[in-house]
Design a protein around this motif. Structure first.
Motif, mmCIF file in Angstrom:
data_model
loop_
_atom_site.group_PDB
_atom_site.id
_atom_site.type_symbol
_atom_site.label_atom_id
_atom_site.label_comp_id
_atom_site.label_asym_id
_atom_site.label_seq_id
_atom_site.Cartn_x
_atom_site.Cartn_y
_atom_site.Cartn_z
ATOM 1 N N GLY A 140 -10.424 -1.274 -10.099
ATOM 2 C CA GLY A 140 -9.922 -0.862 -11.278
ATOM 3 C C GLY A 140 -10.622 0.584 -11.975
ATOM 4 O O GLY A 140 -9.938 1.273 -12.323
ATOM 5 N N ILE A 141 -11.851 0.358 -11.963
ATOM 6 C CA ILE A 141 -12.630 1.555 -12.578
ATOM 7 C C ILE A 141 -12.373 2.810 -11.876
ATOM 8 O O ILE A 141 -11.894 3.747 -12.971
ATOM 9 N N PRO A 142 -12.352 3.047 -10.676
ATOM 10 C CA PRO A 142 -12.054 4.364 -10.252
ATOM 11 C C PRO A 142 -10.494 4.422 -10.263
ATOM 12 O O PRO A 142 -9.933 5.803 -10.428
ATOM 13 N N VAL A 143 -9.683 3.776 -9.891
ATOM 14 C CA VAL A 143 -8.382 3.834 -9.372
ATOM 15 C C VAL A 143 -7.333 3.666 -10.642
ATOM 16 O O VAL A 143 -6.285 4.658 -10.857
ATOM 17 N N LEU A 144 -7.757 3.091 -11.702
ATOM 18 C CA LEU A 144 -6.986 3.210 -12.973
ATOM 19 C C LEU A 144 -6.709 4.381 -13.795
ATOM 20 O O LEU A 144 -5.914 4.841 -14.282
ATOM 21 N N GLU A 145 -7.715 5.226 -13.378
ATOM 22 C CA GLU A 145 -7.952 6.661 -14.015
ATOM 23 C C GLU A 145 -6.625 7.552 -13.492
ATOM 24 O O GLU A 145 -6.307 8.566 -13.941
ATOM 25 N N LEU A 146 -6.157 7.122 -12.403
ATOM 26 C CA LEU A 146 -5.343 8.253 -11.560
ATOM 27 C C LEU A 146 -4.171 7.976 -12.246
ATOM 28 O O LEU A 146 -3.244 9.159 -11.955
ATOM 29 N N GLY A 147 -3.577 7.140 -12.922
ATOM 30 C CA GLY A 147 -2.307 7.063 -13.705
ATOM 31 C C GLY A 147 -1.309 6.447 -12.739
ATOM 32 O O GLY A 147 -1.610 5.902 -11.662
ATOM 33 N N SER A 148 -0.327 5.937 -13.344
ATOM 34 C CA SER A 148 0.555 4.827 -12.724
ATOM 35 C C SER A 148 1.042 4.879 -11.189
ATOM 36 O O SER A 148 0.936 3.808 -10.670
ATOM 37 N N ASP A 149 1.693 6.157 -11.174
ATOM 38 C CA ASP A 149 2.162 6.174 -9.763
ATOM 39 C C ASP A 149 1.116 6.211 -8.646
ATOM 40 O O ASP A 149 1.314 5.454 -7.592
ATOM 41 N N TYR A 150 -0.166 6.862 -8.679
ATOM 42 C CA TYR A 150 -1.203 6.794 -7.622
ATOM 43 C C TYR A 150 -1.635 5.396 -7.791
ATOM 44 O O TYR A 150 -2.025 4.827 -6.777
ATOM 45 N N PHE A 151 -1.675 4.743 -8.886
ATOM 46 C CA PHE A 151 -2.212 3.427 -8.984
ATOM 47 C C PHE A 151 -1.477 2.554 -8.201
ATOM 48 O O PHE A 151 -2.143 1.630 -7.330
ATOM 49 N N GLY A 152 -0.187 2.646 -8.038
ATOM 50 C CA GLY A 152 0.646 1.955 -7.412
ATOM 51 C C GLY A 152 0.377 2.013 -5.781
ATOM 52 O O GLY A 152 0.350 1.110 -5.162
ATOM 53 N N ILE A 153 0.235 3.280 -5.530
ATOM 54 C CA ILE A 153 -0.106 3.614 -3.867
ATOM 55 C C ILE A 153 -1.480 2.978 -3.456
ATOM 56 O O ILE A 153 -1.622 2.437 -2.465
ATOM 57 N N ALA A 154 -2.418 3.346 -4.283
ATOM 58 C CA ALA A 154 -3.734 2.716 -4.052
ATOM 59 C C ALA A 154 -3.695 1.080 -4.099
ATOM 60 O O ALA A 154 -4.554 0.637 -3.394
ATOM 61 N N THR A 155 -3.039 0.626 -4.916
ATOM 62 C CA THR A 155 -3.018 -0.812 -4.864
ATOM 63 C C THR A 155 -2.153 -1.516 -3.687
ATOM 64 O O THR A 155 -2.802 -2.234 -3.144
ATOM 65 N N LEU A 156 -1.222 -0.662 -3.371
ATOM 66 C CA LEU A 156 -0.608 -0.900 -1.823
ATOM 67 C C LEU A 156 -1.721 -0.895 -0.879
ATOM 68 O O LEU A 156 -1.648 -1.687 0.209
ATOM 69 N N GLY A 157 -2.466 0.271 -0.902
ATOM 70 C CA GLY A 157 -3.549 0.172 0.239
ATOM 71 C C GLY A 157 -4.446 -0.891 0.109
ATOM 72 O O GLY A 157 -4.988 -1.392 1.152
ATOM 73 N N PHE A 158 -4.682 -1.293 -1.144
ATOM 74 C CA PHE A 158 -5.701 -2.622 -1.269
ATOM 75 C C PHE A 158 -5.036 -3.668 -0.461
ATOM 76 O O PHE A 158 -6.126 -4.259 0.111
ATOM 77 N N THR A 159 -3.803 -3.831 -0.751
ATOM 78 C CA THR A 159 -3.284 -5.142 -0.105
ATOM 79 C C THR A 159 -3.490 -5.096 1.411
ATOM 80 O O THR A 159 -3.637 -6.066 1.935
ATOM 81 N N ILE A 160 -3.062 -3.893 1.816
ATOM 82 C CA ILE A 160 -3.147 -3.469 3.407
ATOM 83 C C ILE A 160 -4.555 -3.769 3.746
ATOM 84 O O ILE A 160 -4.842 -4.412 4.976
ATOM 85 N N ILE A 161 -5.664 -3.226 3.168
ATOM 86 C CA ILE A 161 -7.328 -3.657 3.467
ATOM 87 C C ILE A 161 -7.216 -4.934 3.489
ATOM 88 O O ILE A 161 -7.901 -5.429 4.498
ATOM 89 N N VAL A 162 -6.988 -5.496 2.306
ATOM 90 C CA VAL A 162 -7.245 -7.148 2.421
ATOM 91 C C VAL A 162 -6.584 -7.760 3.542
ATOM 92 O O VAL A 162 -7.233 -8.623 4.318
ATOM 93 N N LYS A 163 -5.331 -7.465 4.147
ATOM 94 C CA LYS A 163 -4.708 -8.013 4.860
ATOM 95 C C LYS A 163 -5.450 -7.825 6.271
ATOM 96 O O LYS A 163 -5.623 -8.791 7.240
ATOM 97 N N VAL A 164 -5.959 -6.573 6.527
ATOM 98 C CA VAL A 164 -6.664 -6.172 7.882
ATOM 99 C C VAL A 164 -7.845 -7.133 7.717
ATOM 100 O O VAL A 164 -8.439 -7.543 9.031
ATOM 101 N N LEU A 165 -8.712 -7.140 6.742
ATOM 102 C CA LEU A 165 -9.784 -7.908 6.765
ATOM 103 C C LEU A 165 -9.553 -9.529 7.006
ATOM 104 O O LEU A 165 -10.476 -10.060 7.746
ATOM 105 N N LEU A 166 -8.413 -9.895 6.376
ATOM 106 C CA LEU A 166 -8.153 -11.212 6.766
ATOM 107 C C LEU A 166 -7.888 -11.589 8.109
ATOM 108 O O LEU A 166 -8.268 -12.644 8.886
ATOM 109 N N ASP A 167 -7.145 -10.563 8.753
ATOM 110 C CA ASP A 167 -6.913 -10.818 10.570
ATOM 111 C C ASP A 167 -8.218 -10.668 11.194
ATOM 112 O O ASP A 167 -8.477 -11.041 12.119
ATOM 113 N N ASN A 168 -9.355 -10.140 10.613
ATOM 114 C CA ASN A 168 -10.532 -10.208 11.234
ATOM 115 C C ASN A 168 -11.765 -10.853 10.278
ATOM 116 O O ASN A 168 -12.730 -10.403 10.696
#
Ligand SMILES: Nc1ncnc2c1ncn2[C@@H]1O[C@H](COP(=O)(O)OP(=O)(O)O)[C@@H](O)[C@H]1O
Ligand SMILES: [Mg+2]
Lengths: 425, 271
Positions: free
Chosen positions: A189-217
């Protein structure tokens, strides 16, 4: 609803909750609620907890997050790892998660206090310092604390009756998973919440995907062979019981309600209403956003622990892209900014989708769900954009309206005498 | 705030400077919105800033409150440099403002709007809120009472549980001032508080401004693009056009300044 008997909203809330608790427990014990439906109820509770957290972040604070399933996954896998190892005579995960988290929190606290002495610290600096604090905390836990006290912790807990030690370990696993989710969300949240709501949405989507990839591996990229990567983690103790579900669920509801009914809650709402105006009323909007995000993610982490120990099996697809839209659908359906709506819709959604429809629809339905999701959302947006409940809350959850103040003496008359000649001019 | 006297000194001459702006310049890309703006305001004064639409008045307020960082120049509040501080810290130091286009928390109640401005003074934390400690209950009660006092002063007491966005326009303007005062400022910046008001409402507003200045010992810096209000209540007036100061002085001096009449009133008459 009990008002006519002179029972206030708080008491009636507790009576109804207790009634539901006892009723469900009796039905489970009597076997009327079979394991299939018990699983659905527990699942509904977990998804509702994630959704409440998302509603806090999006519905009440105005920050669009698609990352809550990532935190749900972190809570699930972390708590599962703790208990998985524990039942195999290995206390390391328990010790590392609990003590690592404590150390990380202490270090982060120190880092924040230190950075507060400087003006205009760059976000990246702040992030790196906090990351360092976290890494150091967990490094110390892995390297020194676990070798030093792991064995004695295990011995001490096992000195207790096994029933008791199991409940304690489960409790610590749930707390550990939730805390870990909270720490990660804070760092993110520290770096990403500064971006404003829309960018935050995209960044958090990226986060979910990263977590999924890490879980696969988990077994290849990460050093957790017991999580077995994309094959799925089996052998998690099935420790989730109805009392645990009920306690965790009520804790989430109460924490969220009490937070929203406080000055912090009003500050969180003000950010949604008008971030700039809030900032210019002296509110540190960045901290309010972090607060809502971390609390919401802790809810998700806790829900993950509940889910993992009910299912006794975790697979990365459970936390994939598509299921991660469930909480969003639920809060849009129930009403952004309505806890009541989220609770009703959360259970209803899982009952319907995973319970009823799975029983009565043919096999290929799985695929059709992903056609149904967007259609349902679309229909909702067109027909009732404010959600089923709008911002309605039951009395217990509604923010109280203070009674009008009894006027002592009017300080001044502000109404001036109208000046007729000027009013005409 | 260090070195800030609690009360206004009765000796007007001896009062310290509360706000000192020097060489303030701000560009929006290549558009020069403010150029070499300076003003010195002493405690307790009621100073006006006027100028035609687009002159840069609101931008000056935005620069003071940290919404934008100026291209050049300095802004000192009781001697402390404000440039570079985040808005919420500037406000917590004692500078409050209202907005030209009303920016209330429109979906929240009237009382909530004021309570939110009290938040930095809430005096309790997350733990108190979650566990409903005694401190939470006491502080909350205290905040509500003090906010209600503000609403009473502004004639909004019986509207406290109405949704702010549903208030009539004039009351919304008042609520904005009440909310700004709840931040406990020493310096109040009012951005076109009379916009959209009829002459009678403007008279009420002028009385209100005088009243709050005395009651809360405020210094007021007021932006207005219509002359009437400013001429009547301000002790000093600065006139801007195209981002630059074109005149300053007492109301009667400004009123008769040919440059002002040309740049400001002349154009207004044509419009
Ligand atoms: N955020 C902004 N971005 C670009 N230009 C702006 C912005 N805000 C104001 N301006 C421009 O700066 C000039 C001064 O605006 P403003 O300070 O709002 O004037 P005033 O309040 O005196 O009517 C105008 O030309 C306006 O268009
Ligand atoms: Mg303006």
């Amino acid at each position: 609803m009990f008002r006519k008997f002179g029972i206030n909203s708080s008491l009636s809330f507790w009576l109804v909750s207790l009634g539901i608790f006892v009723l469900v427990q009796v039905l489970i014990s009597a076997g009327i609620i079979n394991p299939y439906w018990q699983n659905i109820i527990f699942w509904g509770a977990a998804i509702t907890m994630v959704s409440l957290g998302l509603n806090l972040i999006y519905g009440f604070n105005g920050q669009f997050s698609l990352g809550q399933f990532g935190f749900y996954a972190i809570g699930a896998y972390a708590s599962a790892d703790i208990t998985y190892r524990w039942v195999r005579q290995d206390p390391s995960a328990l010790v590392v998660v609990i003590f690592g988290s404590i150390l990380a929190l202490v270090f982060m606290f120190g880092v924040s206090a230190f950075l507060r002495r400087f003006y205009g610290v760059a976000t990246l600096t702040k992030f790196l310092f906090h990351l360092l604090a976290t890494v150091l905390g967990f490094f110390l836990a892995v390297r020194f604390i676990n070798p030093a006290i792991g064995k004695s912790v295990y011995a001490a807990l096992n000195a207790l009756p096994s029933e008791v030690s199991q409940q304690i370990v489960f409790f610590l696993a749930l707390v550990g998973g939730a805390t870990l989710a909270g720490i990660v969300s804070y760092l993110f949240g520290i770096p990403v919440l500064e971006l404003g709501s829309d960018y935050f949405g995209i960044a958090t989507l990226g986060f979910t995907i990263i977590v999924k990839v890490l879980l696969d591996n988990t077994d290849t990229l990460l050093p957790f062979p017991e999580m077995k990567g994309a094959r799925g983690m089996v052998g998690i103790p099935k420790w989730t019981t109805w009392p645990w579900v009920f306690i965790c669920f009520m804790a989430v509801v109460l924490v969220m309600r009490n937070l929203l009914h406080s000055s912090l809650g009003r500050a969180i709402l003000s950010v949604r209403e008008d971030e700039r105006a809030a900032e210019l009323m002296g509110i540190d909007t960045a901290s309010q956003k972090i607060l809502a995000f971390v609390v919401g993610s802790v809810f998700a982490g806790l829900a993950g622990g509940i889910r993992a120990h009910d299912q006794a099996f975790l697979h990365p697809t459970m936390f994939g892209f598509l299921p991660s839209f469930n909480p969003l659908i639920i809060i849009v359906f129930g009403g952004l900014g309505s806890m009541t709506g989220t609770i009703i819709t959360g259970f209803f959604w899982i009952f319907l989708l995973e319970g009823v429809l799975r029983l009565y629809l043919p096999e290929g339905f799985e695929t059709w769900r992903f056609v149904v999701y967007p259609l349902v959302l679309l229909a909702m947006m067109l027909l009732r954009p404010q959600g089923l409940m709008g911002r309605y809350e039951i009395a217990f959850l509604r923010r109280p309206l203070p009674p009008l103040r009894v006027k002592k003496e009017m300080p001044v008359a502000v109404e001036p005498t109208p000046r007729a000649e000027e009013a005409v001019a | 705030m260090k070195g800030r006297p609690e009360n206004l000194s009765p000796d007007v001459e001896a009062r310290p400077v509360i706000l000192e702006i020097e060489g303030l310049t701000h560009y929006f890309d290549s558009l020069r919105a403010v150029h070499d703006f300076s003003v010195t305001i002493k405690e307790g004064e009621l100073v006006g800033l006027i100028g035609p639409n687009g002159a840069g008045k609101t931008t000056v307020f935005n620069l003071i409150t940290g919404v934008y960082r100026p291209t050049a120049g300095s802004i000192r509040y009781y001697g402390a440099q404000l440039v570079g501080l985040p808005s919420h810290e500037i406000v917590q130091m004692g500078i409050a403002r209202t907005f030209q286009n009303i920016r209330l928390f429109a979906n929240l109640t009237v009382l909530d709007n004021v309570l939110i401005a009290y938040h930095p003074h809430a005096g309790y934390g997350l733990g108190d809120a979650i566990f409903r400690t005694r401190r939470y209950r006491e502080r909350e009660k205290d905040m509500i009472e003090r906010s209600q006092e503000f609403l009473e002063i502004f004639g909004l007491a019986d509207r406290q549980n109405d949704i702010a966005g549903s208030l009539p326009y004039g009351l919304q303007r008042r609520l904005e001032i009440a909310r700004a005062l709840a931040t406990q400022p020493r310096l109040l910046l009012l951005d076109e508080p009379a916009a959209g008001m009829n002459p009678q409402e403007i008279d009420q507003l002028m009385e209100l401004i005088h009243f709050i200045r005395d009651r809360f010992q405020l210094t007021i810096f007021l932006v207005e693009h219509r002359m009437r209000l400013v001429m009547n209540i301000c002790e000093w007036i600065t006139v801007m056009d195209f981002g630059e100061i074109i005149a300053r002085g007492k109301p009667e001096e400004v009123r008769n300044n040919p440059q002002v009449i040309e740049a400001y009133l002349g154009r207004q008459a044509i419009r």
